[in-house]
Motif scaffolding. Structure first.
Motif, mmCIF file in Angstrom:
data_model
loop_
_atom_site.group_PDB
_atom_site.id
_atom_site.type_symbol
_atom_site.label_atom_id
_atom_site.label_comp_id
_atom_site.label_asym_id
_atom_site.label_seq_id
_atom_site.Cartn_x
_atom_site.Cartn_y
_atom_site.Cartn_z
ATOM 1 N N LEU A 336 0.800 -1.226 0.000
ATOM 2 C CA LEU A 336 0.000 0.000 0.000
ATOM 3 C C LEU A 336 0.833 1.276 0.000
ATOM 4 O O LEU A 336 0.282 2.366 -0.034
ATOM 5 C CB LEU A 336 -0.922 0.031 1.240
ATOM 6 C CG LEU A 336 -1.981 -1.079 1.354
ATOM 7 C CD1 LEU A 336 -2.867 -0.822 2.562
ATOM 8 C CD2 LEU A 336 -2.824 -1.142 0.091
ATOM 9 N N SER A 337 2.176 1.159 0.034
ATOM 10 C CA SER A 337 3.039 2.337 0.122
ATOM 11 C C SER A 337 2.580 3.428 -0.848
ATOM 12 O O SER A 337 2.175 3.142 -1.965
ATOM 13 C CB SER A 337 4.478 1.985 -0.256
ATOM 14 O OG SER A 337 4.836 0.735 0.259
ATOM 15 N N HIS B 197 9.683 -5.733 0.503
ATOM 16 C CA HIS B 197 8.251 -5.701 0.818
ATOM 17 C C HIS B 197 7.635 -7.087 0.734
ATOM 18 O O HIS B 197 6.728 -7.427 1.484
ATOM 19 C CB HIS B 197 7.539 -4.737 -0.139
ATOM 20 C CG HIS B 197 8.029 -3.335 -0.032
ATOM 21 N ND1 HIS B 197 8.817 -2.747 -0.984
ATOM 22 C CD2 HIS B 197 7.886 -2.412 0.950
ATOM 23 C CE1 HIS B 197 9.117 -1.517 -0.609
ATOM 24 N NE2 HIS B 197 8.571 -1.287 0.557
ATOM 25 N N SER B 198 8.149 -7.885 -0.199
ATOM 26 C CA SER B 198 7.588 -9.227 -0.368
ATOM 27 C C SER B 198 7.699 -10.028 0.926
ATOM 28 O O SER B 198 6.821 -10.831 1.243
ATOM 29 C CB SER B 198 8.312 -9.957 -1.498
ATOM 30 O OG SER B 198 9.708 -9.965 -1.268
ATOM 31 N N GLU B 201 4.931 -8.995 3.160
ATOM 32 C CA GLU B 201 3.634 -9.425 2.624
ATOM 33 C C GLU B 201 3.412 -10.935 2.728
ATOM 34 O O GLU B 201 2.272 -11.404 2.755
ATOM 35 C CB GLU B 201 3.514 -9.011 1.157
ATOM 36 C CG GLU B 201 3.412 -7.504 0.975
ATOM 37 C CD GLU B 201 3.661 -7.094 -0.462
ATOM 38 O OE1 GLU B 201 2.917 -6.245 -0.959
ATOM 39 O OE2 GLU B 201 4.612 -7.615 -1.096
ATOM 40 N N GLU B 206 2.575 -7.603 9.517
ATOM 41 C CA GLU B 206 3.896 -6.987 9.541
ATOM 42 C C GLU B 206 4.657 -7.442 10.801
ATOM 43 O O GLU B 206 5.846 -7.763 10.750
ATOM 44 C CB GLU B 206 3.697 -5.467 9.560
ATOM 45 C CG GLU B 206 4.849 -4.646 9.092
ATOM 46 C CD GLU B 206 4.424 -3.183 8.967
ATOM 47 O OE1 GLU B 206 3.598 -2.706 9.792
ATOM 48 O OE2 GLU B 206 4.928 -2.504 8.050
ATOM 49 N N ASP B 226 7.701 0.453 5.314
ATOM 50 C CA ASP B 226 6.709 1.193 4.512
ATOM 51 C C ASP B 226 5.813 0.312 3.650
ATOM 52 O O ASP B 226 5.206 0.800 2.694
ATOM 53 C CB ASP B 226 7.415 2.208 3.622
ATOM 54 C CG ASP B 226 8.159 1.523 2.476
ATOM 55 O OD1 ASP B 226 8.578 0.358 2.653
ATOM 56 O OD2 ASP B 226 8.293 2.143 1.405
ATOM 57 N N THR B 227 5.698 -0.965 3.985
ATOM 58 C CA THR B 227 4.902 -1.838 3.113
ATOM 59 C C THR B 227 3.438 -1.414 3.080
ATOM 60 O O THR B 227 2.808 -1.414 2.015
ATOM 61 C CB THR B 227 5.026 -3.301 3.573
ATOM 62 O OG1 THR B 227 6.408 -3.655 3.570
ATOM 63 C CG2 THR B 227 4.261 -4.242 2.648
ATOM 64 N N TYR B 228 2.890 -1.043 4.237
ATOM 65 C CA TYR B 228 1.470 -0.653 4.291
ATOM 66 C C TYR B 228 1.303 0.818 4.670
ATOM 67 O O TYR B 228 0.625 1.567 4.017
ATOM 68 C CB TYR B 228 0.725 -1.566 5.266
ATOM 69 C CG TYR B 228 0.857 -3.045 4.910
ATOM 70 C CD1 TYR B 228 0.432 -3.506 3.671
ATOM 71 C CD2 TYR B 228 1.430 -3.950 5.799
ATOM 72 C CE1 TYR B 228 0.564 -4.847 3.333
ATOM 73 C CE2 TYR B 228 1.547 -5.293 5.466
ATOM 74 C CZ TYR B 228 1.120 -5.744 4.234
ATOM 75 O OH TYR B 228 1.256 -7.057 3.888
ATOM 76 N N SER B 232 2.823 3.559 11.002
ATOM 77 C CA SER B 232 2.384 2.326 11.656
ATOM 78 C C SER B 232 3.502 1.279 11.631
ATOM 79 O O SER B 232 3.728 0.560 12.613
ATOM 80 C CB SER B 232 1.127 1.822 10.927
ATOM 81 O OG SER B 232 0.913 0.477 11.214
ATOM 82 N N ASP B 255 11.398 3.520 2.238
ATOM 83 C CA ASP B 255 11.646 3.294 0.811
ATOM 84 C C ASP B 255 10.649 3.998 -0.093
ATOM 85 O O ASP B 255 10.669 3.805 -1.304
ATOM 86 C CB ASP B 255 11.618 1.778 0.538
ATOM 87 C CG ASP B 255 12.044 1.407 -0.873
ATOM 88 O OD1 ASP B 255 13.106 1.895 -1.310
ATOM 89 O OD2 ASP B 255 11.308 0.647 -1.537
ATOM 90 N N SER B 256 9.770 4.820 0.455
ATOM 91 C CA SER B 256 8.782 5.506 -0.388
ATOM 92 C C SER B 256 8.253 6.711 0.364
ATOM 93 O O SER B 256 8.498 6.867 1.555
ATOM 94 C CB SER B 256 7.638 4.548 -0.758
ATOM 95 O OG SER B 256 7.046 4.033 0.403
#
Lengths: 443, 443
Positions: A336-337, B197-198, B201, B206, B226-228, B232, B255-256
């Motif tokens: 969701l980044s 991120h993988s 996921e 997380e 920063d995956t979601y 958080s 990363d984003s």
């Protein structure tokens, strides 16, 4: 350097962790380009063949395990779970040469999670680079509007390997030849090229150089005419060609200055000498923009040689590509980044006439009048078909370019078609997003 | 693919012609960059070591001769004069890591003309590419102003070979580590990286991912947050680190998103959790311009990871380099083509304090207070010294950067020093130009 070592360290740490956690169920990763670079109305899928070669031979050896342990500063025994790991999965991919758009999977890998993870760095590297470069060459062919284009990129690509790749991709894109001997030989591409300025300078006079070259190489010759002064060089070339009775199949090459103006002057000099069959080759900092300007100015250039700017895809030397986990053990996943969100699930691209594509789920029935772009090219770690000749990829590209709208084939400020998402994919993405948000709130 | 095949076809046709004409006297070719790209105040010499390896092993084999004949469509017998040809010449070069400027020879090859010609394509390729990339990495280190920078370029360089080169060059430039396992191992560079991120996921949550990673990899960990949702994710990382009693040596990676804003937020969350020792790593489309903006904004980022844009030198993916014949059989030569004129004769670069360089002839006595940049690194086809460790190149670069004027080290709109020409070189160029013009007029 082994294939397994050509990896980012984190692929190794993640794979090891998956193995330790017993997470070896099937995972699907999807490789796509988020957005096209400016000045690209389409991309040309490429890089699949070297990826399949790599996956076929992939194996973590004892030496690899020792290297992993060494760079991690761990005992080799800790890395032992990786020893002997091979790629036993499935690959579905868009064949080389097909036109692809932003967001469309070029390739999906389904394999036990550690395997699918370990191969990420290499696959992303090959497909991103080769798709970028193939797309650039394809634009040169469009710009040349029927004139032959040849590849001179070897001297300025990012290493000799990239030069080989560039020559191969140039042939898929429809270039007529390459100066790269290794690639010409191995890929069956016509080899082209004749002389450099150094050759002319090594002789006392330009005329002596031109005569010596013809002596050494019986048959048609191409003379480089701009070492000292282009008009004078063309006149000398004309004099030598006439005196040797040469003409058909011969050419002069212009490599500096205002190529359009000089081409008109060269044509006049050659025609006045009765050498209307002698062709004009232009080179020197050419890319699709420069080629189009010369073609539109009706410069009497017969062959365009492109190199540096095209072989490095200089205006867009990388693609905004990603290799993202979309499903693990039957569970669709997504990221969701901000600005980098991904869509979940195994996918398919449904192409309808005019490249009005729909990205849907692999399990969907193709919409009426559409064909699926991704084909199964590897199962159980083995290719499902022989490697296709470059000409086949070339034919795919020609067919797809004919379907593209004119504004996407345009050289200046092209606009790319946008693929739509199927209702089922949209609904799945909504559902998974909702589940993740729910977990974040409750977590 | 053999080394001798990695060549432009015209090197072969020219070499064959030289041999047939008996033109095997010593020739000197000079490799230099005509102009620096925009946004470069200096270049970092690189690519010499692979060039010396190549020249040392260079040999035209029977297979090469057959391939040359095949791509030329000639009987193999015609190419026989090339069989067994090796490189027996001399190389004078600027050692890797030294700062060089426009017009300055990075390397001069002196060898029998056919040899010096045949090796052109490979040498130009290696030196141009590696000098471009080393220069880009060096600017990142300047921009980071003392913060460690690490290399993540593997996934988007132009093939795996270019990734290896990028990692090696990043170490010369002073980066602190690379994600590239093969290069880290072979070049003795620290290997860095943790999770994608993988990985996050692939787990249900997380938190489950972070806990599993720590289980698999005892010791300090770096969590990708920063995956979601980044805030958080940082909070989750903080909770897991505290519960596991981890802290020192650990990090979170962003990363984003707006890395500057997110770094301040992450720092607050970590500090509030008593994790002031946990560091922040930033990655994602970073180059020297982005790094400088973050550093100037005093973003609490401890480590910068650069990749795609730096490893491909994306804003200047090639250099305007040339490998030009400057002397044949004792006769100085030059090219007069518009905007591409070259200077004749074997050269030397005399460096004075502040990088106020003078390009002169190799036979000149160094001006007072100057040191010559080109060293003899190969004679009779053999290296004159062992390969230097990367740290030596790194030290050369540090010393040269300290001499550069501030406006050349600047990230935004730098200005490069211009090397002057010695009186003797200027006089020689005038004389040779006059002779050529005379011949053109009288010819």
């Amino acid at each position: 350097m082994s294939d397994a070592m050509t990896t980012d360290l984190y692929e190794v740490t993640m794979a090891l962790s998956y193995l330790r956690e017993g997470m070896t169920r099937p995972a699907t990763f999807s490789l796509f380009v988020r957005d096209l670079p400016p000045d690209r109305g389409f991309l040309v899928a490429a890089g699949l063949e070297p990826v399949l070669d790599y996956l076929h031979r992939y194996r973590v050896t004892q030496q690899d395990v020792e290297v992993f342990a060494s760079v991690l500063g761990r005992p080799a025994g800790e890395l032992a779970p990786l020893l002997g790991l091979e790629f036993t999965g499935e690959v579905r991919a868009v064949p080389e040469g097909r036109v692809v758009l932003a967001g469309e999977p070029l390739l999906e890998v389904t394999a036990p999670l550690p395997q699918a993870q370990l191969v990420e760095s290499y696959i992303l590297n090959r497909v991103s680079h080769q798709t970028a470069v193939a797309s650039k060459y394809a634009r040169c062919v469009l710009a040349a509007d029927g004139h032959p284009v040849v590849d001179f990129a070897l001297r300025r690509t990012h290493g000799p390997g990239a030069a080989y790749d560039a020559a191969r991709l140039s042939a898929i894109a429809g270039l007529a030849g390459t100066s790269n001997v290794a690639a010409a030989h191995a890929e069956g591409i016509p080899a082209v090229g004749t002389m450099a300025h150094s050759y002319v300078e090594a002789f006392e006079t330009e005329e002596a150089a031109f005569r010596a070259f013809a002596r050494s190489h019986p048959g048609p010759v191409t003379y480089l005419v701009d070492t000292y002064d282009t008009r004078s060089g063309v006149a000398t070339a004309a004099r030598v060609l006439r005196s040797l009775g040469l003409g058909p199949g011969c050419a002069v090459r212009l490599d500096s200055g205002d190529l359009g103006v000089l081409a008109f002057q060269a044509r006049s000099i050659l025609d006045a000498a009765g050498l209307s069959e002698v062709r004009i080759v232009a080179s020197g900092s050419l890319d699709e923009f420069a080629v189009q300007r010369l073609v539109r100015a009706k410069a009497p250039i017969d062959v365009y040689a492109v190199g540096t700017r095209v072989g490095t895809s200089a205006d867009a030397p990388y693609l905004d590509s990603a290799y993202k986990l979309v499903e693990y053990d039957g569970r669709p996943v997504m990221k969701l980044s901000s600005a980098k969100a991904t869509a979940p699930g195994r996918k398919q691209v449904f192409r309808r006439p005019g490249c009005t594509d729909v990205i849907g789920l692999a399990v969907e029935r193709p919409p009426a009048g559409s064909v699926p772009l991704l084909k199964t090219v590897m199962t159980d770690g083995r290719r499902t078909a022989e490697r296709a000749p470059l000409g086949t990829a070339r034919q795919r590209l020609l067919a797809d370019l004919a379907e593209l709208p004119p504004e996407s084939r345009r050289i200046e400020a092209p606009t790319a078609p946008r693929a739509g998402l199927s209702a089922r994919l949209t609904a799945l993405a909504e559902r998974v997003r909702g589940q993740i948000r729910q977990r974040l709130v409750s977590g």
